[in-house]
Scaffold this active site. Structure first.
Site, PDB file in Angstrom:
ATOM      1  N   PRO A   2       0.807  -1.217   0.000  1.00  0.00           N
ATOM      2  CG  PRO A   2      -0.352  -1.348   1.981  1.00  0.00           C
ATOM      3  CD  PRO A   2       0.936  -1.754   1.352  1.00  0.00           C
ATOM      4  CD  GLU A   3       4.103   3.981  -3.148  1.00  0.00           C
ATOM      5  OE1 GLU A   3       4.112   5.180  -2.842  1.00  0.00           O
ATOM      6  OE2 GLU A   3       4.985   3.469  -3.859  1.00  0.00           O
ATOM      7  CG  HIS A  91      -0.273 -14.619   5.832  1.00  0.00           C
ATOM      8  ND1 HIS A  91       0.721 -14.954   6.713  1.00  0.00           N
ATOM      9  CD2 HIS A  91       0.011 -15.260   4.683  1.00  0.00           C
ATOM     10  CE1 HIS A  91       1.591 -15.738   6.101  1.00  0.00           C
ATOM     11  NE2 HIS A  91       1.182 -15.951   4.876  1.00  0.00           N
ATOM     12  NE  ARG A 110       7.903  -8.339   3.248  1.00  0.00           N
ATOM     13  CZ  ARG A 110       8.669  -7.527   2.537  1.00  0.00           C
ATOM     14  NH1 ARG A 110       8.187  -6.967   1.446  1.00  0.00           N
ATOM     15  NH2 ARG A 110       9.889  -7.270   2.900  1.00  0.00           N
ATOM     16  NE  ARG A 152      18.559  16.780   5.188  1.00  0.00           N
ATOM     17  CZ  ARG A 152      17.411  16.160   5.494  1.00  0.00           C
ATOM     18  NH1 ARG A 152      16.354  16.845   5.861  1.00  0.00           N
ATOM     19  NH2 ARG A 152      17.345  14.849   5.435  1.00  0.00           N
TER      20      ARG A 152
END
Length: 271
Positions: A2-3, A91, A110, A152
């Site tokens: 998922p984004e 799962h 996972r 940065r």
DNA sequence: AGAGGTACCTGGCAGC
DNA sequence: TGCTGCCAGGTACCTC
């Protein structure tokens, strides 16, 4: 998996089914996620109703009267509404059984995801308190990226994936946004111009908005269950396309590794 | 302070 | 067919 667009799609998808539909029982089959699922979960949620579902970064906030349930889908998590008697798969770690006979089922092979209880001020929770702005919110723009990036040295791709800078830009959309903005992913964040960041911020907003409008590109194939087909070919310009010609200029798309994550870019379009 | 690496975990796939 | 190694959409936390 998922984004941000997938989390947003999940957020919108589950909310109407949870409202006016009290949680009657909580079943935890696997407590060991990124952090242990709190043993107090059942006590907090039993007979509570989720009256609103909010997304902050990639966290889902299920607001109840006595507090808020925080859910993160990690790399491989998903939430689905199913009939409560649907057989559980390997799962399927947590079920919230609802009054109408269905259940909200959390699946995560996972187990990088998380389910936590946040109490009454969830935005003060340590996981949420120090996050950067929402990319689709009013305070996100090129000026913000420009200000944050001065001095940065980190690569701009890693910079935009830093949740303290802006939340919700995952590995796929980081490559895609930089491609659309014409910026090399390995360029030092502090060396990108204000104009560059204005293009980049606009690209991030556009790409995430389009993905949400499509219903969350990656969720689609995840629900379908088989690998990563169709939508990749259709919607992504560089991600996963190393060795293929750039759709704009025909140069061969390259793949590099940054911070142990794959990055894809066009060596001619991006500077 | 910032940069970079490590850790968590399972499954799918390529290559042998 | 079976083994090994590598890769995968996230992110907190560690060290230097």
């Amino acid at each position: 998996m998922p984004e941000l667009p997938e989390v947003e799609t999940t957020c919108r998808g589950i909310e109407p089914h949870l409202q006016h539909n009290p949680i009657r029982k909580v079943i935890v089959r696997q407590r060991q996620l990124r952090w242990p699922v709190p043993s107090s979960l059942s006590r907090h949620l039993k007979d509570q109703t989720v009256h609103r579902v909010e997304r902050r970064a990639k966290y889902l906030l299920l607001h109840c009267d006595n507090g808020t349930l925080l859910i993160h889908l990690g790399m491989s998590g998903s939430l689905r509404l199913v009939e409560a008697d649907k057989p559980v798969a390997k799962h399927d770690h947590v079920d919230l059984l609802l009054a109408d006979g269905r259940c909200l089922r959390y699946t995560d092979p996972r187990r990088f995801g998380a389910i936590l209880w946040a109490g009454k001020n969830p935005h003060q929770h340590e996981l949420l308190a120090n996050l950067g702005p929402e990319p689709l919110g009013a305070s996100f723009n090129g000026g913000h990226l420009y200000e944050q990036s001065r001095g940065r040295k980190v690569a701009v791709k890693n910079f935009i994936m830093d949740a303290h800078v802006v939340v919700g830009v995952g590995n796929i959309y980081a490559s895609e946004s930089l491609y659309r903005a014409g910026i090399r992913p390995a360029k030092a964040a502090g060396k990108v111009s204000r104009k560059g960041y204005e293009r980049l911020a606009a690209a991030i907003v556009q790409i995430l908005s389009e993905a949400i409008a499509q219903g969350g590109t990656t969720l689609r194939d995840f629900v379908g269950g088989d690998g990563r087909p169709g939508y990749f070919a259709r919607y992504l310009h560089v991600y996963g396309r190393d060795g293929e010609p750039c759709s704009e200029c025909g140069a061969i798309i390259r793949k590099i590794v940054q911070g142990q994550r794959s990055t894809y870019y066009c060596p001619r379009c991006q500077h």
